[in-house]
Design an enzyme around this catalytic site. Structure first.
Site, mmCIF file in Angstrom:
data_model
loop_
_atom_site.group_PDB
_atom_site.id
_atom_site.type_symbol
_atom_site.label_atom_id
_atom_site.label_comp_id
_atom_site.label_asym_id
_atom_site.label_seq_id
_atom_site.Cartn_x
_atom_site.Cartn_y
_atom_site.Cartn_z
ATOM 1 N N LEU A 1 12.922 -36.823 -40.518
ATOM 2 C CA LEU A 1 12.493 -37.198 -39.175
ATOM 3 C C LEU A 1 12.688 -35.946 -38.331
ATOM 4 C CD1 LEU A 1 11.465 -39.596 -37.473
ATOM 5 C CD2 LEU A 1 13.844 -40.091 -36.911
ATOM 6 N N ASP A 2 11.598 -35.355 -37.863
ATOM 7 C CA ASP A 2 11.661 -34.076 -37.158
ATOM 8 C C ASP A 2 12.738 -34.069 -36.080
ATOM 9 O OD1 ASP A 2 9.473 -33.074 -38.601
ATOM 10 O OD2 ASP A 2 8.071 -34.001 -37.209
ATOM 11 N N ALA A 3 13.245 -32.880 -35.790
ATOM 12 C CA ALA A 3 14.285 -32.740 -34.772
ATOM 13 C C ALA A 3 13.825 -33.291 -33.424
ATOM 14 C CB ALA A 3 14.697 -31.276 -34.633
ATOM 15 N N SER B 1 11.918 -35.809 -32.919
ATOM 16 C CA SER B 1 11.672 -37.247 -33.004
ATOM 17 C C SER B 1 13.011 -37.964 -33.038
ATOM 18 C CB SER B 1 10.870 -37.583 -34.267
ATOM 19 O OG SER B 1 9.607 -36.957 -34.225
#
Length: 181
Positions: free
Chosen positions: A44-46, A48
Site C-alpha cells: 500500500l503506497d506510502a 495511501s
C-alpha cells in the site's frame, strides 16, 4: 496456527519494516507493529492509507498478494471533480493504462465517508469540487487505482483501502492493529 494482523496504515508510512533509502529516516511498519515473524501481504503506497494485512503464513501471503487469485480489494477514493456515469462505466469496463487494459472494476459514487483527518490534509482547489467513489479491483498493479481515476479524468486526492477479501478496516484507528482472529 497462522497469525494474521490487520493494520490501519497512516499516510506517509512505508509498507515495509525497513527503509532502504539513505537520507532522513521515514516511518515504517516497524514504528507501529511489534509482532515478530509477520510480513505484509501486498503493498500500500506510502501516500495511501488504510488496511494492510500482515501474516506469518507464506501461502496466505501469496494468495493475498498474487493477482492470479483475484482477491477483491476495495478503496474509498476522494477524487477531483464529480465523476459522471460515463467515467464510472469506464472504470467498470476496464481502463487502458500504459501497462495494458485493467480488469473490470466495481465503481460507484458514495457519500463522503466518516474518516479520520489526514495528516497532512489533502490539497483543496477552490474552483474544483471533489467527491468520493468506492472502487473494488481484483488485481494489484503499481498505483493502479490512482492511475485508473486519472485516466477517466478524476485524479485521486486521497486513497483509503477499506477491505482486502473478507477483511475490513472497520474501527481500527490509524497507526493501530489487531489480530484478525
Amino acid at each position: 496456527m497462522a497469525r494474521t494482523i490487520l493494520f490501519n496504515k497512516p499516510y506517509g508510512v512505508l509498507p515495509q519494516f525497513t527503509d532502504e533509502r539513505t537520507g532522513p529516516p521515514r516511518p515504517t511498519l516497524a514504528d507501529f507493529i511489534d509482532a515478530p515473524g509477520v510480513y505484509p501481504a501486498g503493498r500500500l503506497d506510502a501516500d495511501s492509507e488504510g488496511l494492510m494485512v500482515l501474516t506469518d503464513d507464506g501461502r496466505l501471503q501469496a494468495r493475498i498478494a498474487d493477482p492470479r487469485f483475484k482477491l477483491p480489494k476495495s478503496y474509498l477514493v476522494q477524487v477531483e471533480g464529480e465523476p459522471d456515469e460515463a467515467a464510472l462505466e469506464n472504470l467498470r469496463r476496464g481502463v487502458r493504462l500504459k501497462d495494458g487494459l485493467t480488469r473490470p472494476a466495481q465503481a460507484e459514487c458514495i457519500a463522503a465517508p466518516d474518516l479520520w483527518p489526514r495528516d497532512p490534509p489533502i490539497r483543496m482547489r477552490l474552483t474544483v469540487p471533489d467527491s468520493w467513489i468506492r472502487v473494488t479491483i481484483a488485481e494489484g498493479r503499481n498505483r493502479q487505482v490512482r492511475r485508473m481515476t486519472a485516466a477517466v479524468g478524476h485524479p485521486t486526492l486521497r486513497l483509503v483501502r477499506w477491505s482486502v477479501g473478507e477483511w475490513q478496516l472497520g474501527d481500527i484507528a490509524p497507526g493501530t492493529w489487531r489480530d484478525a482472529g
